[in-house]
Design a protein around this motif. Sequence first.
Motif, PDB file in Angstrom:
ATOM      1  N   LEU A 165      25.527  -0.220 -26.062  1.00  0.00           N
ATOM      2  CA  LEU A 165      26.916  -0.565 -25.764  1.00  0.00           C
ATOM      3  C   LEU A 165      27.093  -1.104 -24.356  1.00  0.00           C
ATOM      4  CD1 LEU A 165      28.688   2.513 -27.395  1.00  0.00           C
ATOM      5  CD2 LEU A 165      28.417   0.216 -28.350  1.00  0.00           C
ATOM      6  N   GLY A 166      26.105  -0.901 -23.488  1.00  0.00           N
ATOM      7  CA  GLY A 166      26.214  -1.384 -22.120  1.00  0.00           C
ATOM      8  C   GLY A 166      26.909  -0.376 -21.218  1.00  0.00           C
ATOM      9  N   ALA A 167      26.671  -0.532 -19.922  1.00  0.00           N
ATOM     10  CA  ALA A 167      27.255   0.380 -18.941  1.00  0.00           C
ATOM     11  C   ALA A 167      28.768   0.193 -18.875  1.00  0.00           C
ATOM     12  CB  ALA A 167      26.626   0.138 -17.570  1.00  0.00           C
ATOM     13  N   GLY A 168      29.490   1.299 -18.761  1.00  0.00           N
ATOM     14  CA  GLY A 168      30.941   1.239 -18.644  1.00  0.00           C
ATOM     15  C   GLY A 168      31.670   0.940 -19.933  1.00  0.00           C
ATOM     16  N   MET A 204      34.253   8.375 -34.093  1.00  0.00           N
ATOM     17  CA  MET A 204      32.806   8.381 -33.910  1.00  0.00           C
ATOM     18  C   MET A 204      32.111   7.508 -34.948  1.00  0.00           C
ATOM     19  SD  MET A 204      32.105  10.074 -31.187  1.00  0.00           S
ATOM     20  CE  MET A 204      33.611   9.266 -30.582  1.00  0.00           C
ATOM     21  N   ASP A 205      32.661   7.435 -36.161  1.00  0.00           N
ATOM     22  CA  ASP A 205      32.095   6.529 -37.167  1.00  0.00           C
ATOM     23  C   ASP A 205      32.188   5.079 -36.701  1.00  0.00           C
ATOM     24  OD1 ASP A 205      31.362   8.534 -38.903  1.00  0.00           O
ATOM     25  OD2 ASP A 205      33.176   8.393 -40.136  1.00  0.00           O
ATOM     26  N   ASP A 206      33.321   4.715 -36.108  1.00  0.00           N
ATOM     27  CA  ASP A 206      33.491   3.348 -35.604  1.00  0.00           C
ATOM     28  C   ASP A 206      32.503   3.057 -34.474  1.00  0.00           C
ATOM     29  OD1 ASP A 206      35.519   2.929 -37.406  1.00  0.00           O
ATOM     30  OD2 ASP A 206      37.135   3.330 -35.973  1.00  0.00           O
ATOM     31  N   VAL A 207      32.317   4.028 -33.594  1.00  0.00           N
ATOM     32  CA  VAL A 207      31.380   3.832 -32.485  1.00  0.00           C
ATOM     33  C   VAL A 207      29.956   3.676 -33.013  1.00  0.00           C
ATOM     34  CG1 VAL A 207      30.387   4.882 -30.421  1.00  0.00           C
ATOM     35  CG2 VAL A 207      32.847   5.057 -30.843  1.00  0.00           C
ATOM     36  N   PHE A 208      29.580   4.528 -33.950  1.00  0.00           N
ATOM     37  CA  PHE A 208      28.223   4.453 -34.502  1.00  0.00           C
ATOM     38  C   PHE A 208      27.997   3.120 -35.206  1.00  0.00           C
ATOM     39  CE2 PHE A 208      25.081   5.464 -37.877  1.00  0.00           C
ATOM     40  CZ  PHE A 208      24.019   5.791 -37.056  1.00  0.00           C
ATOM     41  N   ASP A 209      29.013   2.642 -35.914  1.00  0.00           N
ATOM     42  CA  ASP A 209      28.897   1.342 -36.578  1.00  0.00           C
ATOM     43  C   ASP A 209      28.708   0.229 -35.554  1.00  0.00           C
ATOM     44  OD1 ASP A 209      29.260  -0.249 -39.180  1.00  0.00           O
ATOM     45  OD2 ASP A 209      30.759  -1.177 -37.879  1.00  0.00           O
ATOM     46  N   ALA A 210      29.452   0.295 -34.444  1.00  0.00           N
ATOM     47  CA  ALA A 210      29.317  -0.727 -33.406  1.00  0.00           C
ATOM     48  C   ALA A 210      27.932  -0.688 -32.775  1.00  0.00           C
ATOM     49  CB  ALA A 210      30.394  -0.524 -32.336  1.00  0.00           C
ATOM     50  N   ARG A 212      25.457  -2.192 -35.232  1.00  0.00           N
ATOM     51  CA  ARG A 212      25.613  -3.645 -35.296  1.00  0.00           C
ATOM     52  C   ARG A 212      24.979  -4.321 -34.085  1.00  0.00           C
ATOM     53  NH1 ARG A 212      29.024  -5.837 -39.040  1.00  0.00           N
ATOM     54  NH2 ARG A 212      30.197  -4.350 -40.322  1.00  0.00           N
ATOM     55  N   ALA A 213      25.089  -3.689 -32.924  1.00  0.00           N
ATOM     56  CA  ALA A 213      24.456  -4.250 -31.732  1.00  0.00           C
ATOM     57  C   ALA A 213      22.943  -4.276 -31.894  1.00  0.00           C
ATOM     58  CB  ALA A 213      24.857  -3.438 -30.500  1.00  0.00           C
ATOM     59  N   ASP A 214      22.375  -3.198 -32.435  1.00  0.00           N
ATOM     60  CA  ASP A 214      20.928  -3.174 -32.670  1.00  0.00           C
ATOM     61  C   ASP A 214      20.530  -4.202 -33.725  1.00  0.00           C
ATOM     62  OD1 ASP A 214      20.613  -1.185 -30.815  1.00  0.00           O
ATOM     63  OD2 ASP A 214      20.648   0.446 -32.272  1.00  0.00           O
ATOM     64  N   ALA A 215      21.350  -4.340 -34.777  1.00  0.00           N
ATOM     65  CA  ALA A 215      21.042  -5.315 -35.821  1.00  0.00           C
ATOM     66  C   ALA A 215      21.122  -6.740 -35.288  1.00  0.00           C
ATOM     67  CB  ALA A 215      22.001  -5.135 -36.999  1.00  0.00           C
ATOM     68  N   GLN A 216      22.076  -7.004 -34.399  1.00  0.00           N
ATOM     69  CA  GLN A 216      22.194  -8.340 -33.829  1.00  0.00           C
ATOM     70  C   GLN A 216      20.965  -8.689 -33.003  1.00  0.00           C
ATOM     71  OE1 GLN A 216      24.405 -10.553 -34.553  1.00  0.00           O
ATOM     72  NE2 GLN A 216      23.573 -12.092 -33.170  1.00  0.00           N
ATOM     73  N   ALA A 217      20.432  -7.699 -32.291  1.00  0.00           N
ATOM     74  CA  ALA A 217      19.198  -7.936 -31.540  1.00  0.00           C
ATOM     75  C   ALA A 217      18.055  -8.297 -32.483  1.00  0.00           C
ATOM     76  CB  ALA A 217      18.848  -6.700 -30.715  1.00  0.00           C
ATOM     77  N   ASP A 267      23.571  11.228 -33.644  1.00  0.00           N
ATOM     78  CA  ASP A 267      22.951   9.967 -34.051  1.00  0.00           C
ATOM     79  C   ASP A 267      23.279   8.834 -33.082  1.00  0.00           C
ATOM     80  OD1 ASP A 267      21.889  11.218 -36.267  1.00  0.00           O
ATOM     81  OD2 ASP A 267      23.476  10.551 -37.638  1.00  0.00           O
ATOM     82  N   THR A 268      24.420   8.935 -32.413  1.00  0.00           N
ATOM     83  CA  THR A 268      24.868   7.851 -31.541  1.00  0.00           C
ATOM     84  C   THR A 268      24.286   7.951 -30.142  1.00  0.00           C
ATOM     85  OG1 THR A 268      26.955   7.804 -32.781  1.00  0.00           O
ATOM     86  CG2 THR A 268      26.908   6.639 -30.675  1.00  0.00           C
ATOM     87  N   VAL A 269      24.099   9.164 -29.653  1.00  0.00           N
ATOM     88  CA  VAL A 269      23.677   9.371 -28.259  1.00  0.00           C
ATOM     89  C   VAL A 269      22.408   8.588 -27.904  1.00  0.00           C
ATOM     90  CG1 VAL A 269      22.716  11.102 -26.692  1.00  0.00           C
ATOM     91  CG2 VAL A 269      24.863  11.549 -27.874  1.00  0.00           C
ATOM     92  N   PRO A 270      21.346   8.598 -28.728  1.00  0.00           N
ATOM     93  CA  PRO A 270      20.145   7.844 -28.326  1.00  0.00           C
ATOM     94  C   PRO A 270      20.353   6.332 -28.277  1.00  0.00           C
ATOM     95  CG  PRO A 270      19.635   9.465 -30.037  1.00  0.00           C
ATOM     96  CD  PRO A 270      21.123   9.358 -29.972  1.00  0.00           C
ATOM     97  N   ARG A 271      21.453   5.834 -28.841  1.00  0.00           N
ATOM     98  CA  ARG A 271      21.685   4.388 -28.916  1.00  0.00           C
ATOM     99  C   ARG A 271      22.805   3.925 -27.988  1.00  0.00           C
ATOM    100  NH1 ARG A 271      20.541   6.407 -33.973  1.00  0.00           N
ATOM    101  NH2 ARG A 271      18.907   5.315 -35.122  1.00  0.00           N
ATOM    102  N   LEU A 272      23.273   4.792 -27.105  1.00  0.00           N
ATOM    103  CA  LEU A 272      24.402   4.431 -26.255  1.00  0.00           C
ATOM    104  C   LEU A 272      24.095   3.250 -25.344  1.00  0.00           C
ATOM    105  CD1 LEU A 272      25.989   7.842 -25.166  1.00  0.00           C
ATOM    106  CD2 LEU A 272      26.894   6.135 -26.747  1.00  0.00           C
ATOM    107  N   ASP A 273      22.825   3.045 -24.996  1.00  0.00           N
ATOM    108  CA  ASP A 273      22.471   1.927 -24.125  1.00  0.00           C
ATOM    109  C   ASP A 273      22.826   0.588 -24.759  1.00  0.00           C
ATOM    110  OD1 ASP A 273      21.550   3.670 -22.234  1.00  0.00           O
ATOM    111  OD2 ASP A 273      19.439   3.504 -22.809  1.00  0.00           O
TER     112      ASP A 273
END
Length: 201
Positions: free
Chosen positions: A73-76, A132-138, A141-146, A65-71
């Motif tokens: 989080l930004g590079a690095g 991984m739950d924490d990463v997915f939540d972050a 949240r980034a998508d929701a902020q957009a 679920d997280t892989v398609p949304r990794l962008d």
Amino acid sequence: MGIGAWFGFGRRSTEPAEPVATTPSAPTAADLVESVDRVEQQAREGKVPAMVQSRLGRVCRVVRDTVPRLDSLGAGSPMGYDVVATATNYLPDAIGGYLRLPRAWADSRPVDRGRTPLMLLIDQLDLLGATMDDVFDAVCRADAQALVVHGRFLEERFGAGASGGALTLGATPSTPMPPTTDLLGDVADIRPLSPPSGSGR
């Protein structure tokens, strides 16, 4: 010695060519999904206990679920690195290390502070699952902020406070309403017309 040999033409160099350093390419989204698929298949074929299979399935599901949304989080991003490392390194090492041990021995012999290899594997999978739950939540949240930022833009552009998006009815400074008084004057002063004098009646 010919002139070509004098300038070095026609001679083969006896020195070995220096190897060209190649940098491995970063894994793609498809590579990450394929990696977790492979780990799950390895666990099924190894007939790991149900408590291991359920925890592994949870981690793999969140990674997918997280892989398609990794962008988002930004590079690095350190969190992005955690997802990649979990799919390609942490999960395969944990499951592979357990499967290499004899099952009865791994499930019953304490090896670290009273914990068996099975207990160690469960603890590791729980830790990876929480991470991984924490990463997915972050990521979410980034998508929701957009989405929040986009909504505020629309409110400023088309909301009630915008000059170009609201339809105003009634009097405005540029188009005043006509006066409410009767254009003919006072109604009480209006009398019926009488025929002109000398009309014969």
